[in-house]
Structure formats: C-alpha cells, structure tokens
Scaffold this motif. Structure first.
Motif, PDB file in Angstrom:
ATOM      1  N   PHE A 187      -8.961 -10.416 -20.002  1.00 29.26           N
ATOM      2  CA  PHE A 187      -8.391  -9.613 -21.082  1.00 29.26           C
ATOM      3  C   PHE A 187      -8.127 -10.509 -22.291  1.00 29.26           C
ATOM      4  CE2 PHE A 187      -4.827 -11.305 -18.727  1.00 29.26           C
ATOM      5  CZ  PHE A 187      -3.874 -11.610 -19.691  1.00 29.26           C
ATOM      6  N   LYS A 188      -7.989  -9.887 -23.436  1.00 28.78           N
ATOM      7  CA  LYS A 188      -7.741 -10.631 -24.674  1.00 28.78           C
ATOM      8  C   LYS A 188      -6.267 -10.510 -25.047  1.00 28.78           C
ATOM      9  CE  LYS A 188     -10.831 -10.621 -27.944  1.00 28.78           C
ATOM     10  NZ  LYS A 188     -11.686 -10.230 -29.096  1.00 28.78           N
ATOM     11  N   ASP A 189      -5.649 -11.649 -25.302  1.00 30.33           N
ATOM     12  CA  ASP A 189      -4.253 -11.666 -25.721  1.00 30.33           C
ATOM     13  C   ASP A 189      -4.123 -10.972 -27.083  1.00 30.33           C
ATOM     14  OD1 ASP A 189      -1.794 -12.824 -27.133  1.00 30.33           O
ATOM     15  OD2 ASP A 189      -1.549 -13.613 -25.098  1.00 30.33           O
ATOM     16  N   LYS A 190      -3.248  -9.981 -27.149  1.00 23.93           N
ATOM     17  CA  LYS A 190      -3.116  -9.183 -28.372  1.00 23.93           C
ATOM     18  C   LYS A 190      -2.573  -9.992 -29.549  1.00 23.93           C
ATOM     19  CE  LYS A 190      -2.478  -4.776 -25.970  1.00 23.93           C
ATOM     20  NZ  LYS A 190      -1.568  -3.626 -25.735  1.00 23.93           N
ATOM     21  N   LEU A 191      -1.817 -11.040 -29.241  1.00 16.55           N
ATOM     22  CA  LEU A 191      -1.223 -11.833 -30.315  1.00 16.55           C
ATOM     23  C   LEU A 191      -2.163 -12.934 -30.799  1.00 16.55           C
ATOM     24  CD1 LEU A 191       1.271 -12.422 -32.070  1.00 16.55           C
ATOM     25  CD2 LEU A 191       2.086 -13.935 -30.238  1.00 16.55           C
ATOM     26  N   VAL A 195      -8.962 -15.233 -24.972  1.00 13.31           N
ATOM     27  CA  VAL A 195      -9.407 -14.574 -23.742  1.00 13.31           C
ATOM     28  C   VAL A 195      -8.778 -15.266 -22.537  1.00 13.31           C
ATOM     29  CG1 VAL A 195     -11.381 -14.009 -22.281  1.00 13.31           C
ATOM     30  CG2 VAL A 195     -11.577 -13.826 -24.772  1.00 13.31           C
ATOM     31  N   LYS A 196      -8.184 -14.475 -21.668  1.00 17.92           N
ATOM     32  CA  LYS A 196      -7.578 -15.014 -20.452  1.00 17.92           C
ATOM     33  C   LYS A 196      -8.345 -14.499 -19.236  1.00 17.92           C
ATOM     34  CE  LYS A 196      -2.951 -15.715 -22.336  1.00 17.92           C
ATOM     35  NZ  LYS A 196      -1.504 -15.573 -22.102  1.00 17.92           N
ATOM     36  N   GLU A 197      -8.777 -15.434 -18.408  1.00 17.74           N
ATOM     37  CA  GLU A 197      -9.504 -15.099 -17.189  1.00 17.74           C
ATOM     38  C   GLU A 197      -8.525 -15.055 -16.022  1.00 17.74           C
ATOM     39  OE1 GLU A 197     -12.441 -18.095 -16.726  1.00 17.74           O
ATOM     40  OE2 GLU A 197     -13.387 -17.706 -18.664  1.00 17.74           O
ATOM     41  N   VAL A 198      -8.681 -14.055 -15.169  1.00 14.95           N
ATOM     42  CA  VAL A 198      -7.781 -13.897 -14.026  1.00 14.95           C
ATOM     43  C   VAL A 198      -8.611 -13.823 -12.746  1.00 14.95           C
ATOM     44  CG1 VAL A 198      -5.974 -12.503 -12.958  1.00 14.95           C
ATOM     45  CG2 VAL A 198      -6.124 -12.650 -15.461  1.00 14.95           C
ATOM     46  N   TYR A 199      -8.347 -14.748 -11.826  1.00  8.77           N
ATOM     47  CA  TYR A 199      -9.000 -14.775 -10.520  1.00  8.77           C
ATOM     48  C   TYR A 199      -7.924 -14.535  -9.466  1.00  8.77           C
ATOM     49  CZ  TYR A 199     -12.571 -17.185 -13.267  1.00  8.77           C
ATOM     50  OH  TYR A 199     -13.500 -17.510 -14.217  1.00  8.77           O
ATOM     51  N   TYR A 200      -8.197 -13.651  -8.520  1.00 10.21           N
ATOM     52  CA  TYR A 200      -7.161 -13.380  -7.526  1.00 10.21           C
ATOM     53  C   TYR A 200      -7.774 -13.043  -6.168  1.00 10.21           C
ATOM     54  CZ  TYR A 200      -8.150  -8.511  -8.901  1.00 10.21           C
ATOM     55  OH  TYR A 200      -8.769  -7.320  -9.190  1.00 10.21           O
ATOM     56  N   VAL A 201      -7.021 -13.376  -5.133  1.00 11.46           N
ATOM     57  CA  VAL A 201      -7.448 -13.136  -3.761  1.00 11.46           C
ATOM     58  C   VAL A 201      -6.238 -12.651  -2.967  1.00 11.46           C
ATOM     59  CG1 VAL A 201      -7.016 -15.526  -3.041  1.00 11.46           C
ATOM     60  CG2 VAL A 201      -8.666 -14.141  -1.782  1.00 11.46           C
ATOM     61  N   THR A 202      -6.464 -11.755  -2.021  1.00 12.46           N
ATOM     62  CA  THR A 202      -5.378 -11.176  -1.226  1.00 12.46           C
ATOM     63  C   THR A 202      -5.250 -11.911   0.105  1.00 12.46           C
ATOM     64  OG1 THR A 202      -5.764  -9.013  -2.228  1.00 12.46           O
ATOM     65  CG2 THR A 202      -4.500  -9.043  -0.180  1.00 12.46           C
ATOM     66  N   SER A 203      -4.042 -12.093   0.557  1.00 15.76           N
ATOM     67  CA  SER A 203      -3.798 -12.813   1.812  1.00 15.76           C
ATOM     68  C   SER A 203      -4.409 -12.075   2.998  1.00 15.76           C
ATOM     69  CB  SER A 203      -2.298 -12.997   2.038  1.00 15.76           C
ATOM     70  OG  SER A 203      -1.659 -11.743   2.175  1.00 15.76           O
ATOM     71  N   LYS A 204      -4.807 -12.848   4.005  1.00 10.17           N
ATOM     72  CA  LYS A 204      -5.388 -12.259   5.211  1.00 10.17           C
ATOM     73  C   LYS A 204      -4.320 -11.611   6.088  1.00 10.17           C
ATOM     74  CE  LYS A 204      -7.400 -16.110   6.525  1.00 10.17           C
ATOM     75  NZ  LYS A 204      -8.237 -17.041   7.340  1.00 10.17           N
ATOM     76  N   ASN A 205      -3.080 -11.999   5.882  1.00 14.30           N
ATOM     77  CA  ASN A 205      -1.999 -11.488   6.727  1.00 14.30           C
ATOM     78  C   ASN A 205      -0.942 -10.761   5.900  1.00 14.30           C
ATOM     79  OD1 ASN A 205      -1.140 -14.004   5.528  1.00 14.30           O
ATOM     80  ND2 ASN A 205       0.663 -13.881   6.859  1.00 14.30           N
ATOM     81  N   SER A 206      -0.118 -10.026   6.589  1.00 11.03           N
ATOM     82  CA  SER A 206       1.047  -9.373   5.982  1.00 11.03           C
ATOM     83  C   SER A 206       2.290  -9.813   6.749  1.00 11.03           C
ATOM     84  CB  SER A 206       0.911  -7.849   6.047  1.00 11.03           C
ATOM     85  OG  SER A 206      -0.230  -7.411   5.350  1.00 11.03           O
ATOM     86  N   VAL A 207       3.450  -9.677   6.122  1.00 12.54           N
ATOM     87  CA  VAL A 207       4.703 -10.039   6.802  1.00 12.54           C
ATOM     88  C   VAL A 207       5.641  -8.836   6.794  1.00 12.54           C
ATOM     89  CG1 VAL A 207       4.526 -12.491   6.252  1.00 12.54           C
ATOM     90  CG2 VAL A 207       5.708 -10.967   4.678  1.00 12.54           C
TER      91      VAL A 207
END
Length: 320
Positions: A187-191, A195-207
């Motif tokens: 996404f692009k910072d409005k101010l 450009v900001k890149e976001v990489y994300y991954v979800t955990s294999k487990n839950s608690v």
C-alpha cells in the motif's frame, strides 16, 4: 380386414415418425427428414389422399415401403456400428493407458503412434493435477519409451517430460521443507507516498486461552519500505503483554535468543512489535522454521510456531 390394415399403417407410420425424431436428435438431418416424410405418408388419411391423386400408388407403395425399411435399417445399423467403433477406440485407449501405467509398453509398429499419443495425454493430465508417486512413475515410463524409439518424433513428449521433472522437484522440495505460506500485499502511505510492502504468514498452531478470550493463532508480519522496517506479531484474540517484557525467538535448531517487544502506537494489545528487526529479517531469509514465545494476559508464556520457508523467494518475486 381393412380395419386391421389401417391399424398396421398407423402403427408403422408412428414407428417411422418416432424413428425420424430419434435420428434428428442425433444430428442426422437428411435421413431424419426422409424417415419422417415416409412415416407421415403411411398414415391412412394421408395415404388415401395420395392414392386418390395417384391411382397407381398402391403398387408403388409396397416397393417404397420395402426401400424405406431397408434404408431405415441401414441407418440404425450404421449408427450402432459407429457407436461400437467409438467404444472400441475408448476401450483400446484404456488398455494402452493401463499398459503404460503398469510399465508395459509394447514397442510394435501397430501401437507405437497410439502409445505416444496416450503418453502425451497422460503426461498433460499429471502436469495439471498429479501427485508425486504418479509423476515419478510417468517420468520413468516416458524415459523408457523415448529411449526405445529414437527415430520417432517425441519432441512434445520430451517437453512434457521435462515439465514433469521440474514439477516433481518442486513437489518433493515442498514436501520436505513445507509449502511456502507467505502472503504479500502493498500500500502507499497517504502522507509520504512511500510504498510499504507487507509479508505475513500464519502460525501452524493455535493456543487456548482462559475466558473471556478465545483460542487464537498468530500472524508474523514483516512490513518494509525504503526508509523503515517493522517485524511484529498479531493475534486474533487476547492481549500481548509488552511492558518490560521480551519475546524469545528460535530459528530452526539454532540457539534461542531474546528481543524486546513493544506495543503499537494506538495501544492495540493484539500487536507486539519486535526489536532487532534487521537481525530477524536476515534470519527469515535463510530459515525454515521460527518459534516465538510471548506473554499473553492471564495466559502466561505461549509459543507460536511458523513455517518460514519461501520468505526470500517472496521478497524476490515482489521486488520493485
């Protein structure tokens, strides 16, 4: 006697009319029109009208009936023969595929072209949707066929076989290391318009958590731009404790280490921002697994387990 004769005419007429419609549904327009016309002419009322205009039709009628009956029979037989031929083709293809899948390739002039086509078809199917074992077996069969038929044009099969080998390598790597699970957005910072890149991954487990909080997994997020880098953990339910706290990280089987953890600017306690961002970023590029221990309110220290395979590839793929 006349009543019986008329009954037979009606019966034959409707029989031919029905046959005409059936032939029409099979896409055979010309034969269908002939059969329909003859069926209509057989109907007693139509027959009487024709006979009045053409007195000699009675003699011709029996001849015409015989001819049309013969034509109708040949059409029906022809359809059956074509159907049998098609079924035979399908059966032969099935036998060939069965021989191929069992490793029994008959190298003779009669079947060689058909075998090649069946191999090409099967290889294409496996590229679209094949498992490791099926692909392995098909590669072995293809190699054997290509080696035994050097004079044959096997360019297409060679190309498909190379594709199968590449796919097999990828599938085996994913099976061994775990399938890459990193997702990407930007996404692009409005101010600043940065450009900001976001990489994300979800955990294999839950608690599991005590009431009123719910069972939760976590997301590990890397947010980067030209001027800034953030690494943080996000949970769905609960509160991450950050005041005077640390998070413990362990990459693969390396020694665990502690980093500082901080809350978000808007005091949203489902976020925990990790210190030593650059160190974590570099480790993520070469690791396969990351375990993070953080403290949750009323639930103590919990560990989230992440599959980090493919982070470096994700960076390269989404590079500006």
């Amino acid at each position: 006697m006349k009543t019986i004769f008329n009954f037979l005419l009606y019966l034959l007429g409707f029989f031919f009319i029905l046959g005409g419609f059936m032939t029409l549904t099979e896409g055979q327009t010309v034969p269908a029109l002939f059969i329909l016309s003859f069926g209509i002419l057989l109907l007693p009322k139509v027959y009487q009208e024709v006979k009045q205009k053409f007195p000699k039709i009675k003699k011709l009628y029996y001849i015409t009936l015989t001819i049309f009956t013969f034509i109708f029979g040949m059409i029906s037989l022809g359809n059956k023969t074509l159907e049998e031929i098609e079924n035979l083709k399908q059966t032969n293809s099935g036998v060939i595929l069965s021989e191929i899948n069992s490793g029994k390739i008959e190298n003779n002039t009669g079947k060689i072209e058909e075998t090649l086509n069946a191999l090409i078809k099967r290889s294409s199917e496996l590229i679209a949707n094949g498992g490791i074992n099926s692909i392995k077996a098909q590669i072995e069969i293809n190699d054997k066929f290509i080696n035994e038929n050097g004079t044959l044009d096997t360019k297409k099969l060679n190309s498909l076989n190379s594709g199968l080998k590449g796919l097999l390598e990828t599938l085996e790597k994913e099976e061994k290391e775990g399938k890459p699970e990193w997702l990407f957005t930007a996404f692009k910072d409005k101010l600043t318009d940065e450009v900001k890149e976001v990489y994300y991954v979800t955990s294999k487990n839950s608690v599991e958590q005590k009431f009123p909080y719910k069972t939760t997994n976590a997301q590990l997020v890397v947010r980067k731009s030209k001027s800034n880098l953030d690494v943080y953990i996000k949970i769905q339910s609960g509160q991450i404790l950050t005041y005077n706290r640390t998070a413990t990280l362990r990459f693969d089987d390396k020694k665990a280490f502690n980093v500082g953890i901080n809350g978000s600017n808007d005091s949203d306690s489902t976020y925990g921002f990790l210190d030593s961002e650059n160190k974590i970023f570099e480790e993520l590029k070469k690791s396969k697994r990351l375990r993070i221990q953080i403290d949750l309110y009323q639930n103590g220290g919990v560990v989230f387990d992440f599959n980090t395979v493919g982070f470096k590839d994700a960076l390269i793929k989404n590079k500006d």
